[in-house]
Write a protein that holds these residues in place. Structure first.
Motif, mmCIF file in Angstrom:
data_model
loop_
_atom_site.group_PDB
_atom_site.id
_atom_site.type_symbol
_atom_site.label_atom_id
_atom_site.label_comp_id
_atom_site.label_asym_id
_atom_site.label_seq_id
_atom_site.Cartn_x
_atom_site.Cartn_y
_atom_site.Cartn_z
ATOM 1 N N VAL A 96 28.870 39.803 -18.017
ATOM 2 C CA VAL A 96 29.633 38.804 -17.758
ATOM 3 C C VAL A 96 28.829 37.739 -16.807
ATOM 4 O O VAL A 96 28.453 37.943 -15.750
ATOM 5 C CB VAL A 96 30.996 39.170 -17.148
ATOM 6 N N SER A 130 29.341 34.710 -14.283
ATOM 7 C CA SER A 130 30.225 34.220 -13.410
ATOM 8 C C SER A 130 30.658 32.694 -13.313
ATOM 9 O O SER A 130 29.662 32.222 -13.690
ATOM 10 C CB SER A 130 29.667 34.418 -11.970
ATOM 11 N N ASP A 180 36.473 35.947 -7.843
ATOM 12 C CA ASP A 180 37.267 36.604 -8.938
ATOM 13 C C ASP A 180 37.004 37.958 -9.272
ATOM 14 O O ASP A 180 35.883 38.266 -9.163
ATOM 15 C CB ASP A 180 36.911 35.491 -10.231
ATOM 16 N N ALA A 182 36.550 41.223 -11.432
ATOM 17 C CA ALA A 182 36.268 41.448 -12.983
ATOM 18 C C ALA A 182 37.328 41.975 -13.709
ATOM 19 O O ALA A 182 37.995 42.870 -13.062
ATOM 20 C CB ALA A 182 34.860 42.265 -12.784
ATOM 21 N N VAL A 221 36.013 45.186 -18.410
ATOM 22 C CA VAL A 221 34.649 44.901 -18.053
ATOM 23 C C VAL A 221 34.238 46.068 -17.113
ATOM 24 O O VAL A 221 33.240 46.593 -17.289
ATOM 25 C CB VAL A 221 34.605 43.557 -17.515
ATOM 26 N N THR A 269 34.075 42.161 -7.980
ATOM 27 C CA THR A 269 34.196 40.963 -8.345
ATOM 28 C C THR A 269 33.114 40.515 -9.725
ATOM 29 O O THR A 269 32.483 41.505 -9.929
ATOM 30 C CB THR A 269 33.860 40.041 -7.265
ATOM 31 N N LEU A 270 33.250 39.511 -9.852
ATOM 32 C CA LEU A 270 32.496 39.285 -11.236
ATOM 33 C C LEU A 270 30.888 39.107 -10.776
ATOM 34 O O LEU A 270 30.004 39.660 -11.493
ATOM 35 C CB LEU A 270 32.634 37.865 -11.973
ATOM 36 N N HIS A 301 29.734 42.625 -10.449
ATOM 37 C CA HIS A 301 29.489 42.954 -11.958
ATOM 38 C C HIS A 301 27.994 42.683 -12.526
ATOM 39 O O HIS A 301 27.274 43.530 -12.890
ATOM 40 C CB HIS A 301 30.526 42.405 -13.008
ATOM 41 N N ASP A 302 27.670 41.445 -11.884
ATOM 42 C CA ASP A 302 26.512 40.928 -12.205
ATOM 43 C C ASP A 302 25.305 41.775 -11.543
ATOM 44 O O ASP A 302 24.271 42.061 -12.159
ATOM 45 C CB ASP A 302 26.434 39.536 -11.973
ATOM 46 N N GLU A 319 23.837 38.986 -5.012
ATOM 47 C CA GLU A 319 24.583 39.921 -5.821
ATOM 48 C C GLU A 319 23.971 41.395 -5.676
ATOM 49 O O GLU A 319 24.928 42.343 -5.317
ATOM 50 C CB GLU A 319 24.790 39.573 -7.199
#
Length: 106
Positions: free
Chosen positions: A11, A13, A20, A22, A26, A57-58, A61-62, A93
């Motif tokens: 995903v 960002s 935000d 996730a 996801v 969060t996104l 996730h990353d 991240e």
């Protein structure tokens, strides 16, 4: 460190530092992808998902997706703090995920 194939379901960002969350589907895919060959990795990652899964969060996730591209032994070394992220892995991240995982250790 040897990298595995990139995540085809990554995903992207919308903006760096975005808070935000996730989407749940996801996070479920990432949790499935986090199943590893080393029990130690499985235990650390499962604790992370139990505590943070519903609040990922996104950016989380990353960061975790980038860590999961690593081989099991390289991943374990990072998770337990034997080595620090360097090169392409040295990002806010990834460091945030590592801090959260290390904070969950007993």
């Amino acid at each position: 460190m040897a990298l595995m194939q990139p995540d085809p379901f990554a995903v992207v960002s919308p903006a760096a530092g975005s808070a935000d969350l996730a989407p749940e589907e996801v996070v479920r895919r990432l949790r499935w992808r986090a199943r590893r060959g080393l029990l130690e990795n499985d235990l650390l990652l499962e604790r992370f998902f139990q505590r943070w899964g519903s609040r990922m969060t996104l950016a989380d996730h990353d960061g975790l997706g980038r860590l999961l591209d690593l081989t099991d032994n390289d991943l374990l070394d990072l998770l337990v703090g034997r080595i620090q992220p360097e090169g392409d892995l040295d990002s806010p991240e990834v460091r945030s995920i590592l801090e959260k995982i290390r904070a969950n250790q007993p």
